[in-house]
Design a protein around this motif. Structure first.
Motif, PDB file in Angstrom:
ATOM      1  N   ASN A 212      62.153  27.990  75.407  1.00  0.00           N
ATOM      2  CA  ASN A 212      61.594  27.932  74.061  1.00  0.00           C
ATOM      3  C   ASN A 212      60.072  27.996  74.053  1.00  0.00           C
ATOM      4  OD1 ASN A 212      63.714  27.955  72.186  1.00  0.00           O
ATOM      5  ND2 ASN A 212      64.260  25.854  72.699  1.00  0.00           N
ATOM      6  N   SER A 213      59.488  28.644  75.047  1.00  0.00           N
ATOM      7  CA  SER A 213      58.038  28.832  75.048  1.00  0.00           C
ATOM      8  C   SER A 213      57.661  29.901  74.029  1.00  0.00           C
ATOM      9  CB  SER A 213      57.560  29.257  76.440  1.00  0.00           C
ATOM     10  OG  SER A 213      58.006  30.575  76.729  1.00  0.00           O
ATOM     11  N   PRO A 214      56.460  29.821  73.440  1.00  0.00           N
ATOM     12  CA  PRO A 214      56.018  30.875  72.515  1.00  0.00           C
ATOM     13  C   PRO A 214      56.065  32.260  73.156  1.00  0.00           C
ATOM     14  CG  PRO A 214      54.550  28.989  72.383  1.00  0.00           C
ATOM     15  CD  PRO A 214      55.482  28.725  73.539  1.00  0.00           C
ATOM     16  N   ASP A 215      55.768  32.333  74.454  1.00  0.00           N
ATOM     17  CA  ASP A 215      55.763  33.625  75.139  1.00  0.00           C
ATOM     18  C   ASP A 215      57.150  34.254  75.169  1.00  0.00           C
ATOM     19  OD1 ASP A 215      54.420  35.679  76.713  1.00  0.00           O
ATOM     20  OD2 ASP A 215      55.613  34.950  78.378  1.00  0.00           O
ATOM     21  N   ASN A 216      58.186  33.443  75.388  1.00  0.00           N
ATOM     22  CA  ASN A 216      59.549  33.976  75.405  1.00  0.00           C
ATOM     23  C   ASN A 216      59.974  34.460  74.019  1.00  0.00           C
ATOM     24  OD1 ASN A 216      60.066  33.706  78.119  1.00  0.00           O
ATOM     25  ND2 ASN A 216      60.990  31.689  77.947  1.00  0.00           N
ATOM     26  N   TRP A 217      59.619  33.717  72.977  1.00  0.00           N
ATOM     27  CA  TRP A 217      59.932  34.159  71.615  1.00  0.00           C
ATOM     28  C   TRP A 217      59.169  35.449  71.289  1.00  0.00           C
ATOM     29  CZ3 TRP A 217      63.648  32.471  68.384  1.00  0.00           C
ATOM     30  CH2 TRP A 217      64.238  31.233  68.660  1.00  0.00           C
ATOM     31  N   LEU A 218      57.926  35.526  71.751  1.00  0.00           N
ATOM     32  CA  LEU A 218      57.117  36.725  71.528  1.00  0.00           C
ATOM     33  C   LEU A 218      57.729  37.937  72.225  1.00  0.00           C
ATOM     34  CD1 LEU A 218      54.369  37.800  70.372  1.00  0.00           C
ATOM     35  CD2 LEU A 218      53.392  37.289  72.609  1.00  0.00           C
ATOM     36  N   SER A 219      58.136  37.766  73.478  1.00  0.00           N
ATOM     37  CA  SER A 219      58.733  38.872  74.231  1.00  0.00           C
ATOM     38  C   SER A 219      60.031  39.341  73.585  1.00  0.00           C
ATOM     39  CB  SER A 219      58.997  38.442  75.676  1.00  0.00           C
ATOM     40  OG  SER A 219      57.784  38.142  76.344  1.00  0.00           O
ATOM     41  N   SER A 220      60.831  38.394  73.104  1.00  0.00           N
ATOM     42  CA  SER A 220      62.075  38.744  72.428  1.00  0.00           C
ATOM     43  C   SER A 220      61.793  39.553  71.163  1.00  0.00           C
ATOM     44  CB  SER A 220      62.861  37.478  72.081  1.00  0.00           C
ATOM     45  OG  SER A 220      64.026  37.799  71.343  1.00  0.00           O
ATOM     46  N   ALA A 221      60.770  39.157  70.424  1.00  0.00           N
ATOM     47  CA  ALA A 221      60.393  39.885  69.206  1.00  0.00           C
ATOM     48  C   ALA A 221      60.005  41.326  69.528  1.00  0.00           C
ATOM     49  CB  ALA A 221      59.239  39.174  68.513  1.00  0.00           C
ATOM     50  N   GLN A 222      59.275  41.515  70.607  1.00  0.00           N
ATOM     51  CA  GLN A 222      58.865  42.865  71.002  1.00  0.00           C
ATOM     52  C   GLN A 222      60.066  43.733  71.379  1.00  0.00           C
ATOM     53  OE1 GLN A 222      55.732  41.193  73.819  1.00  0.00           O
ATOM     54  NE2 GLN A 222      54.727  43.066  73.169  1.00  0.00           N
TER      55      GLN A 222
END
Length: 205
Positions: A14-24
């Motif tokens: 649940n890191s911001p980076d993982n959510w960001l990568s998923s969005a991309q």
């Protein structure tokens, strides 16, 4: 893997980076489908009727909605509006985080200013994430938040006063790109820097 290790792993997801990568990734998939749909709409009428790509716009709209939802959640985690508990679950007083309310999440970000028309677009995307992009009908005749989860939405462009959620149009794509870029450009550089710093610290240990 021990229970403690499982919890730590869950928390790291649940890191911001993982959510960001998923969005991309979701945005890339949506763009791929939308390009195929757009190309099919340029075919002669007879060929359009035979092309399955013409029907891809609904699936593309769903993926655009999911991409923006995950980007908004990355921003909420980055801004500290949502936080990750020690057990890996997410804690936030923002109910919109858990019910696919893209408009509610967007309006909670002080760094994001929406145009007059964009909240309605976010309502439509929420409806596609909740049901219109996946099911032939909502679970109930009207959702708890009928503005996004119910059968009919109000004030959509180029349709009756109340109508089922509309799929993406080219104009919607331009608005989506504006919102996505504003959020992404605000959070991506510092998130990437923070992620690299954490990785270096982990490597030292």
């Amino acid at each position: 893997m021990t229970e403690t290790e499982e919890r730590e792993y869950f928390q790291s997801l649940n890191s911001p980076d993982n959510w960001l990568s998923s969005a991309q990734r979701l945005r890339h998939a949506a763009e791929t489908l939308f390009r195929a749909y757009s190309a099919a709409t340029q075919l002669p009428e007879e060929e359009q009727a035979e092309s399955e790509d013409v029907s891809l716009v609904g699936s593309a709209t769903l993926l655009f909605g999911l991409a923006l939802e995950n980007l908004l959640k990355a921003a909420l985690l980055f801004e500290g509006i949502a936080t990750v508990n020690q057990d890996g679950t997410i804690k936030t007083g923002l109910g919109a985080f858990f019910v696919h309310d893209l408009e509610g999440m967007a309006k909670s970000l002080s760094s994001l200013c929406l145009t007059e028309e964009e909240p309605q677009l976010l309502q439509r995307l929420s409806a596609f994430v909740i049901w219109a992009g996946k099911y032939p009908s909502p679970i109930a005749f009207e959702g708890k938040k009928s503005a996004s989860g119910g059968l009919l939405l109000t004030g959509q462009p180029w349709c009756a006063e109340r109508c089922i959620p509309l799929e993406f149009r080219k104009e919607d794509k331009a608005s989506f790109d504006r919102i996505f870029s504003l959020i992404f450009d605000h959070i991506s550089p510092p998130i990437k820097i923070l992620t690299r710093r954490v990785k270096r610290e982990e490597d030292l240990h």
